[in-house]
Design a protein around this motif. Structure first.
Motif, PDB file in Angstrom:
ATOM      1  N   UNK A 121       0.819  -1.204   0.000  1.00 11.02           N
ATOM      2  CA  UNK A 121       0.000   0.000   0.000  1.00 11.02           C
ATOM      3  C   UNK A 121       0.860   1.264   0.000  1.00 11.02           C
ATOM      4  N   UNK A 122       1.986   1.216   0.690  1.00 12.60           N
ATOM      5  CA  UNK A 122       2.888   2.376   0.679  1.00 12.60           C
ATOM      6  C   UNK A 122       3.457   2.615  -0.713  1.00 12.60           C
ATOM      7  N   UNK A 123       3.856   1.562  -1.375  1.00 13.42           N
ATOM      8  CA  UNK A 123       4.396   1.709  -2.733  1.00 13.42           C
ATOM      9  C   UNK A 123       3.326   2.218  -3.698  1.00 13.42           C
ATOM     10  N   UNK A 124       2.108   1.697  -3.553  1.00 13.58           N
ATOM     11  CA  UNK A 124       1.019   2.174  -4.423  1.00 13.58           C
ATOM     12  C   UNK A 124       0.738   3.648  -4.163  1.00 13.58           C
ATOM     13  N   UNK A 125       0.776   4.053  -2.893  1.00 16.95           N
ATOM     14  CA  UNK A 125       0.548   5.457  -2.559  1.00 16.95           C
ATOM     15  C   UNK A 125       1.656   6.340  -3.116  1.00 16.95           C
TER      16      UNK A 125
END
Length: 344
Positions: A121-125
């Motif tokens: 989720x951090x990478x997608x954000x």
């Protein structure tokens, strides 16, 4: 005439019988024939060549982007043309960052205890946000999610941060560095009040291994801020510049409480003005024996009036200095600010 004609025929006959002349003529004819055939082939090739049509520059309008279905975008993301793939990825990212539900889902994902889920989720954000869309994260819910992710990334076996010659930031976990990246970018554009409200200091900064005793924590934190230059020090500097941030740092034992404001009073301020100018007055003076228009009585009255005005000015100066020192920044000599006196 007949004789000249016969002579010419005889001369031509001799030339024809000469092999060198014959071979030379054949060579000239052969070269001319080859040149002619080559030019004919070139002309035929140019006429038969099919020239590709130059593509016209076309721009995708917002209406066209909005009309693209998800299935179409999924197909375009696998297109062999790199420009088409990049354009499709940009459209997908723009749709995601402008969709509040999608952003909320990613923020919820970075607060999960599962490390792999937080990282995804951090990478997608990080992929869908850019400087233009960073304002989507400037809300309390996003700050709280980032602080929670940092809290879950705390290392229970972290070494004491007491080495002034080595910066450990590069070896920190990627989840920590991504969260700190988001926070640093947000603080470069906005005030840190929402980050302080999300308890960044209490939940993460104060839980770093600054030492076992209160004295060690104060000492190591001060040295870290003095000698290191990374995103952590940049964030703390922004927090420390606010009243609420300073209070949070003091409450967690990372900064010492502000002491009383030092006084700038001059010892001579406590000496009555009339005593300072006693050298101008005669000894054993008796005011009751002086006339109202006596020069000595007039001098004493003027000194008393000046003394009263001087005392009021000094009290006002001290009171103004105390007001200007409101505790919003570390105490130093620049905190005592006096208003310049207007010339009389």
């Amino acid at each position: 005439m007949a004789t000249a004609h016969l002579r010419a025929m005889g001369w031509m006959g001799r030339l024809i019988q000469d092999d060198r002349v014959v071979f030379g003529w054949m060579a000239v004819v052969a070269v001319a024939g080859l040149f002619g055939v080559s030019e004919m082939l070139k002309n035929w090739r140019d006429e038969a060549e099919i020239k590709p049509v130059q593509p016209k520059t076309q721009y995708i309008t917002q209406e066209t982007e909005d009309a693209l279905k998800l299935s179409t975008l999924d197909t375009l993301l696998g297109h062999y043309n790199q420009s088409i793939r990049e354009t499709s990825a940009r459209i997908v990212c723009d749709r995601a960052v402008n969709d509040k539900d999608t952003v909320d889902m990613l923020l919820w994902g970075i607060t999960r205890k599962d490390y792999d889920e937080r990282m995804r989720n951090l990478r997608a954000l990080a992929i869908i946000t850019d400087p233009q869309s960073l304002e989507r994260l400037h809300r309390w819910k996003a700050y709280a999610a980032l602080v929670r992710c940092l809290e879950l990334s705390l290392d229970p076996e972290q070494e004491v941060l007491d080495d002034e010659d080595w910066d450990e930031y590069g070896l920190r976990d990627m989840t920590e560095k991504l969260c700190l990246m988001f926070i640093s970018q947000l603080l470069s554009c906005y005030e840190p009040e929402k980050l302080i409200k999300a308890k960044f200091v209490e939940k993460w900064l104060a839980k770093q291994n600054w030492g076992a005793t209160p004295e060690d924590r104060l000492h190591n934190f001060s040295r870290y801020m003095r000698y290191k230059g990374n995103r952590i020090t940049d964030i703390v500097a922004a927090i420390q510049g606010t009243c609420s941030g300073r209070e949070a740092l003091e409450a967690t034992g990372l900064l010492p409480p502000l002491g009383p404001v030092p006084s700038e009073s001059d010892p001579e301020d406590n000496i009555p003005l009339i005593e300072r100018f006693s050298v101008l007055l005669p000894n054993n003076i008796n005011l009751s024996n002086l006339r109202d228009d006596d020069q000595t009585r007039l001098l004493i009255r003027s000194l008393q009036g000046v003394q009263s005005a001087e005392e009021q000015r000094v009290r006002h100066r001290h009171r103004e200095a105390m007001v200007l020192n409101d505790g919003s920044r570390p105490l130093n000599s620049d905190d005592i600010i006096q208003r310049p006196e207007s010339p009389s």
